[in-house]
Motif scaffolding. Structure first.
Motif: not given
Length: 154
Positions: A58-59, A61-62, A65, A146-147, A150-151, A154
């Protein structure tokens, strides 16, 4: 009249047999308890590992993004981290995030860190240019992956 009682040695043998069976049953119970504890420790360790992997995924990917991490570096890291997850085989991450895996396949042969220092500067510039070209070509689809990641995470 026949005497139907068993001789003393038969009673002793039966008693010894019962004691042995009880001892073996106790030992088997202890082994099963130890196995259960061992499996629980393994499951806890795998869960902790997956939790740490999740957090790292997650880190990264954020950061990708938000433009804080180069797409190629992020793709390399994410693909490796996703492959390390317990459920990676069943999850089919390559099919779920094809652009990340495409980038990974294109640049995985390129050296990083200390190995990179072994190459002449001209060759490093050539590899950097190639990698940057891939980033420009795949930017939109990588960011879509990536988005979606994240979904999903998440």
């Amino acid at each position: 009249m026949t005497d139907s009682s068993l001789p003393l040695w038969a009673w002793i043998a039966a008693l010894v047999g019962i004691v042995i069976i009880c001892a073996l049953a106790f030992y088997a119970g202890r082994l099963l308890g130890q196995l259960k504890q061992q499996n629980q420790r393994r499951d806890d360790a795998l869960a902790k590992r997956n939790e740490n992997l999740h957090e790292s995924i997650v880190t990264i990917a954020k950061a990708m993004d938000q433009g804080q991490c180069p797409l190629s570096e992020g793709a390399l890291r994410l693909v490796v981290l996703l492959d390390l997850r317990v459920e990676s085989v069943e999850a089919k991450y390559a099919a779920r995030y094809p652009a990340l895996h495409d980038m990974y396949e294109r640049i995985k042969h390129m050296p990083t860190h200390e190995a990179r220092k072994q190459y002449p500067k001209q060759e490093i510039r050539k590899m950097d240019s190639e990698r940057e070209g891939y980033e420009q070509e795949l930017e939109d689809v990588i960011l879509q992956d990536v988005r979606q990641l994240l979904k999903d995470f998440g």
